[in-house]
Motif scaffolding. Structure first.
Motif, short mmCIF file in Angstrom:
data_model
loop_
_atom_site.label_atom_id
_atom_site.label_comp_id
_atom_site.label_asym_id
_atom_site.label_seq_id
_atom_site.Cartn_x
_atom_site.Cartn_y
_atom_site.Cartn_z
N ALA A 20 0.87 -1.18 0.00
CA ALA A 20 0.00 0.00 0.00
C ALA A 20 0.90 1.23 0.00
O ALA A 20 2.03 1.17 0.49
CB ALA A 20 -0.89 0.01 1.24
N LEU A 24 -1.62 6.15 2.39
CA LEU A 24 -2.74 5.36 2.90
C LEU A 24 -2.40 4.76 4.26
O LEU A 24 -3.22 4.78 5.18
CB LEU A 24 -3.12 4.27 1.89
CG LEU A 24 -4.29 3.38 2.28
CD1 LEU A 24 -5.56 4.21 2.52
CD2 LEU A 24 -4.52 2.32 1.20
N ARG A 27 -2.67 7.36 6.88
CA ARG A 27 -4.06 7.71 7.16
C ARG A 27 -4.66 6.80 8.23
O ARG A 27 -5.53 7.23 9.00
CB ARG A 27 -4.89 7.64 5.87
CG ARG A 27 -6.21 8.36 6.01
CD ARG A 27 -7.01 8.48 4.72
NE ARG A 27 -6.27 8.28 3.51
CZ ARG A 27 -6.78 7.70 2.41
NH1 ARG A 27 -8.02 7.26 2.40
NH2 ARG A 27 -6.05 7.58 1.32
N HIS A 34 -10.52 4.94 10.57
CA HIS A 34 -9.64 3.83 10.20
C HIS A 34 -8.97 3.22 11.44
O HIS A 34 -8.86 2.00 11.56
CB HIS A 34 -8.55 4.30 9.22
CG HIS A 34 -9.05 4.60 7.87
ND1 HIS A 34 -9.67 3.68 7.06
CD2 HIS A 34 -9.03 5.75 7.15
CE1 HIS A 34 -10.01 4.22 5.92
NE2 HIS A 34 -9.64 5.49 5.95
N GLU A 147 -4.01 -3.34 3.43
CA GLU A 147 -3.87 -3.99 2.12
C GLU A 147 -5.24 -4.27 1.51
O GLU A 147 -5.40 -4.16 0.30
CB GLU A 147 -3.01 -5.25 2.26
CG GLU A 147 -1.56 -4.87 2.49
CD GLU A 147 -0.61 -6.04 2.64
OE1 GLU A 147 -1.06 -7.21 2.65
OE2 GLU A 147 0.61 -5.78 2.74
N LEU A 149 -7.86 -2.36 2.07
CA LEU A 149 -8.28 -1.02 1.69
C LEU A 149 -7.59 -0.57 0.40
O LEU A 149 -8.22 -0.03 -0.50
CB LEU A 149 -7.95 -0.05 2.83
CG LEU A 149 -8.63 1.30 2.87
CD1 LEU A 149 -10.13 1.17 2.91
CD2 LEU A 149 -8.14 2.08 4.07
N ALA A 150 -6.30 -0.85 0.28
CA ALA A 150 -5.54 -0.48 -0.92
C ALA A 150 -6.11 -1.22 -2.13
O ALA A 150 -6.18 -0.66 -3.23
CB ALA A 150 -4.05 -0.80 -0.75
N THR A 152 -9.24 -2.17 -2.59
CA THR A 152 -10.53 -1.59 -3.00
C THR A 152 -10.34 -0.22 -3.62
O THR A 152 -11.09 0.16 -4.51
CB THR A 152 -11.52 -1.50 -1.82
OG1 THR A 152 -10.95 -0.68 -0.78
CG2 THR A 152 -11.85 -2.86 -1.27
N GLU A 153 -9.34 0.54 -3.14
CA GLU A 153 -9.09 1.86 -3.72
C GLU A 153 -8.48 1.74 -5.12
O GLU A 153 -8.67 2.61 -5.96
CB GLU A 153 -8.17 2.70 -2.82
CG GLU A 153 -8.88 3.18 -1.58
CD GLU A 153 -8.08 4.20 -0.80
OE1 GLU A 153 -6.95 4.55 -1.19
OE2 GLU A 153 -8.61 4.66 0.24
N ALA A 154 -7.75 0.66 -5.38
CA ALA A 154 -7.14 0.46 -6.69
C ALA A 154 -8.16 0.00 -7.72
O ALA A 154 -7.98 0.17 -8.92
CB ALA A 154 -5.99 -0.57 -6.60
#
Length: 155
Positions: A20, A24, A27, A34, A147, A149-150, A152-154
């Motif tokens: 990630a 992120l 954050r 979070h 990971e 979260l990363a 889903t953001e990708a």
């Protein structure tokens, strides 16, 4: 636990690599929405966290587990360099707890982020070692959460 020749007996150091970006991962430490999703060892939840995320600001969090009594901790932010470095005090709320200083750093390496978690001083090697398991489990939860979260953001 990562150890180096320069690490003293009253210091704890845990390095983790995350799939990630540093922004992120940072954050997760600065946003209470979070923070409560990963804070605490395996089997613990964090039902509340208050983060006055500024130098001199106060933070506090509570953790719960069906197998342990409720516990809480708090501290003050000493240094904040977004996406690079966070320094804060840490003290359990129970009587006799000592205040320690935690320094978390992030460095991007080839699309991944290396996080170093450093805590000091401990009153003894035994006291330091008693924190290794809890922090390792907490940071494992952080890794899994960031990971996911990363991913889903990708998408």
């Amino acid at each position: 636990m990562a150890r180096s020749a320069e690490l003293r007996d009253d210091e704890l150091l845990i390095d983790k690599m995350f799939d990630a970006p540093a922004a992120l991962v940072f954050r997760l430490w600065s946003d209470p929405a979070h923070f409560v999703r990963w804070w605490g060892p395996k089997g613990f939840t964090c039902p509340s966290a208050k983060l006055d995320f500024r130098v001199g600001g106060h933070w506090e969090a509570a953790i719960l587990s069906p197998d342990w009594p409720p516990d809480s901790m708090a501290g003050v932010y000493r240094e904040i360099v977004p996406n690079e470095r966070l320094v804060f005090t840490f003290k359990w709320a129970h009587e006799g707890a000592i205040e320690t200083l935690v320094t978390v750093t992030w460095r991007e390496e080839g699309g991944r982020t290396r996080q170093s978690f450093h805590q000091t001083p401990f009153t003894s090697v035994e006291e330091r070692d008693s924190h290794v398991g809890g922090w390792t489990e907490c940071l494992d939860k952080e890794k899994a959460y960031v990971e996911a979260l990363a991913g889903t953001e990708a998408a």
